[in-house]
Design a protein around this motif. Structure first.
Motif, PDB file in Angstrom:
ATOM      1  N   GLY A  43      24.311 127.681  86.859  1.00 49.28           N
ATOM      2  CA  GLY A  43      25.007 128.738  85.749  1.00 49.28           C
ATOM      3  C   GLY A  43      25.999 129.651  86.654  1.00 49.28           C
ATOM      4  N   LEU A  44      26.531 130.509  85.756  1.00 49.38           N
ATOM      5  CA  LEU A  44      27.630 131.250  86.376  1.00 49.38           C
ATOM      6  C   LEU A  44      27.148 132.032  87.436  1.00 49.38           C
ATOM      7  N   GLY A  45      26.111 132.496  87.681  1.00 47.78           N
ATOM      8  CA  GLY A  45      25.723 133.156  89.088  1.00 47.78           C
ATOM      9  C   GLY A  45      25.799 132.452  90.322  1.00 47.78           C
ATOM     10  N   SER A  46      26.209 131.026  90.182  1.00 47.03           N
ATOM     11  CA  SER A  46      26.197 130.177  91.406  1.00 47.03           C
ATOM     12  C   SER A  46      27.476 130.405  91.740  1.00 47.03           C
ATOM     13  N   ILE A  47      28.443 130.944  91.073  1.00 44.86           N
ATOM     14  CA  ILE A  47      29.947 130.786  91.446  1.00 44.86           C
ATOM     15  C   ILE A  47      30.160 132.027  92.424  1.00 44.86           C
ATOM     16  N   GLN A  48      30.882 132.023  93.334  1.00 42.82           N
ATOM     17  CA  GLN A  48      31.481 133.107  94.263  1.00 42.82           C
ATOM     18  C   GLN A  48      32.267 133.908  93.480  1.00 42.82           C
ATOM     19  N   PRO A  49      32.269 135.388  93.652  1.00 46.56           N
ATOM     20  CA  PRO A  49      33.547 136.168  92.986  1.00 46.56           C
ATOM     21  C   PRO A  49      34.927 135.767  93.170  1.00 46.56           C
ATOM     22  N   THR A  50      35.156 135.456  94.116  1.00 46.24           N
ATOM     23  CA  THR A  50      36.749 134.802  94.679  1.00 46.24           C
ATOM     24  C   THR A  50      36.541 133.467  95.059  1.00 46.24           C
ATOM     25  N   CYS A 110      44.104 142.032  93.220  1.00 45.54           N
ATOM     26  CA  CYS A 110      43.133 141.057  92.544  1.00 45.54           C
ATOM     27  C   CYS A 110      41.522 141.079  92.970  1.00 45.54           C
ATOM     28  N   TRP A 111      41.445 141.400  94.240  1.00 45.31           N
ATOM     29  CA  TRP A 111      39.920 141.459  94.667  1.00 45.31           C
ATOM     30  C   TRP A 111      39.287 142.874  94.165  1.00 45.31           C
ATOM     31  N   ASP A 112      40.050 144.152  94.197  1.00 39.85           N
ATOM     32  CA  ASP A 112      39.770 145.103  93.891  1.00 39.85           C
ATOM     33  C   ASP A 112      39.400 145.186  92.403  1.00 39.85           C
ATOM     34  N   ALA A 113      40.093 144.320  91.591  1.00 38.04           N
ATOM     35  CA  ALA A 113      40.226 144.289  90.086  1.00 38.04           C
ATOM     36  C   ALA A 113      38.998 143.577  89.570  1.00 38.04           C
ATOM     37  N   ILE A 114      38.533 142.698  90.385  1.00 41.22           N
ATOM     38  CA  ILE A 114      37.429 141.874  90.254  1.00 41.22           C
ATOM     39  C   ILE A 114      36.103 142.366  90.431  1.00 41.22           C
ATOM     40  N   ALA A 115      36.302 143.277  91.724  1.00 42.64           N
ATOM     41  CA  ALA A 115      35.055 143.968  92.197  1.00 42.64           C
ATOM     42  C   ALA A 115      34.669 145.068  90.978  1.00 42.64           C
ATOM     43  N   HIS A 116      35.647 145.564  90.530  1.00 40.53           N
ATOM     44  CA  HIS A 116      35.671 146.921  89.519  1.00 40.53           C
ATOM     45  C   HIS A 116      35.117 146.195  88.238  1.00 40.53           C
ATOM     46  N   ALA A 117      35.383 145.054  87.690  1.00 39.68           N
ATOM     47  CA  ALA A 117      34.842 144.412  86.624  1.00 39.68           C
ATOM     48  C   ALA A 117      33.522 143.786  87.017  1.00 39.68           C
ATOM     49  N   ASN A 118      33.176 143.412  88.135  1.00 32.62           N
ATOM     50  CA  ASN A 118      31.770 143.063  88.225  1.00 32.62           C
ATOM     51  C   ASN A 118      30.639 144.087  88.432  1.00 32.62           C
ATOM     52  N   LYS A 119      31.502 145.283  88.937  1.00 33.42           N
ATOM     53  CA  LYS A 119      30.499 146.691  89.112  1.00 33.42           C
ATOM     54  C   LYS A 119      29.988 147.380  87.491  1.00 33.42           C
ATOM     55  N   TYR A 141      44.161 134.056 103.287  1.00 31.32           N
ATOM     56  CA  TYR A 141      43.102 134.006 102.137  1.00 31.32           C
ATOM     57  C   TYR A 141      41.797 134.175 102.708  1.00 31.32           C
ATOM     58  N   LYS A 142      41.401 134.052 103.820  1.00 29.53           N
ATOM     59  CA  LYS A 142      39.985 134.173 104.349  1.00 29.53           C
ATOM     60  C   LYS A 142      39.547 135.823 104.372  1.00 29.53           C
ATOM     61  N   ARG A 143      40.627 136.447 104.385  1.00 29.25           N
ATOM     62  CA  ARG A 143      40.104 138.015 104.152  1.00 29.25           C
ATOM     63  C   ARG A 143      39.656 138.359 102.744  1.00 29.25           C
ATOM     64  N   TRP A 144      40.012 137.691 101.918  1.00 32.97           N
ATOM     65  CA  TRP A 144      39.882 138.081 100.533  1.00 32.97           C
ATOM     66  C   TRP A 144      39.022 136.905  99.647  1.00 32.97           C
ATOM     67  N   ILE A 145      38.962 135.745 100.200  1.00 35.05           N
ATOM     68  CA  ILE A 145      38.143 134.757  99.372  1.00 35.05           C
ATOM     69  C   ILE A 145      36.926 134.442 100.202  1.00 35.05           C
TER      70      ILE A 145
END
Length: 239
Positions: free
Chosen positions: A13-20, A143-152, A179-183
């Motif tokens: 399911g989609l829950g198995s995907i990491q946010p980034t 990008c990370w901040d936008a995705i975190a906002h959406a997930n919240k 990449y390792k800082r944000w992914i």
């Protein structure tokens, strides 16, 4: 899960995907085709939209190949929204307005992320020899901040995920230290020497690498073809 990049009945399911997530591989290894299948799987499971950010000229010159079994007239393809941008400014404008959305996509995919950053333009913009690195860091942070906002806003009922693709020469992503800082999860692609490719999933947990799932695939007769999927233990060599 490497299964998410292929047409298979055994995807989670989609829950198995990491946010980034980062997908990195050499030139002409089918990255765009993998991204497109990932998008199809996301829309098929959630009936939500996926935003696919790319360069128009590159996509027209090298369109993605569909997996065997995927109907080109599938409704899932209608839920993939192509957004063309020319440079990193286009990416930043999209994510800067992300919090204004009433409905968030289930995934945002950026093809050839690193190619949107021109060395010369970035150096001039920041008056710094490492201007490109600075530009990438700032864009990834946005990008990370936008995705975190959406997930919240969406969780726990739904989620929004970011998948970034880049090209590397050699055995690892060229800008892994950035990449390792944000992914949170990194997929890498390598040729196997016989015309096929190996896709590895290596999730990041601190400085520790978890066990990996390996997928072997090829691009044949204008189709993305999955050959096999195997589990690999830590420190085990791929044959």
């Amino acid at each position: 899960m490497v299964e998410r990049f292929f047409f298979t009945r055994q995807i989670g399911g989609l829950g198995s995907i990491q946010p980034t997530t980062l997908l990195s591989g050499p030139p002409c290894c089918g990255k765009t085709s993998l991204l497109f299948q990932f998008a199809i799987n996301c829309t098929s499971e959630s009936v939500g939209n996926v935003v696919f950010i790319c360069n128009k000229r590159r996509l027209e010159n090298k369109p993605p190949f569909l997996s065997h079994g995927v109907d080109p007239s599938s409704d899932a393809l209608q839920h993939i929204q192509i957004k063309y941008v020319d440079d990193d400014e286009g990416i930043k404008k999209f994510f800067a307005a992300f919090h204004l959305h009433d409905n968030f996509p289930v995934a945002v995919i950026i093809d050839d992320f690193g190619d949107f950053f021109s060395d010369r333009n970035c150096q001039q913009r920041y008056s710094n020899a490492r201007g490109r690195d600075l530009a990438m860091v700032r864009t990834l942070a946005l990008c990370w901040d936008a995705i975190a906002h959406a997930n919240k806003k969406l969780q726990p009922k739904a989620s929004c995920n970011l998948l970034v693709a880049d090209t590397h020469q050699g055995d690892s992503p060229r800008l892994l230290f950035i990449y390792k800082r944000w992914i949170q999860c990194i997929f890498t692609i390598q040729g196997d020497g016989s015309g096929s490719y190996i896709l590895k999933n290596s999730c990041i947990s601190g400085n520790r690498q978890e066990n990996m799932t390996i997928a072997k695939y090829s691009i044949a007769l204008q189709h993305l073809a999955l050959e096999e999927i195997v589990e690999q233990q830590k420190n085990q060599e791929v044959t």
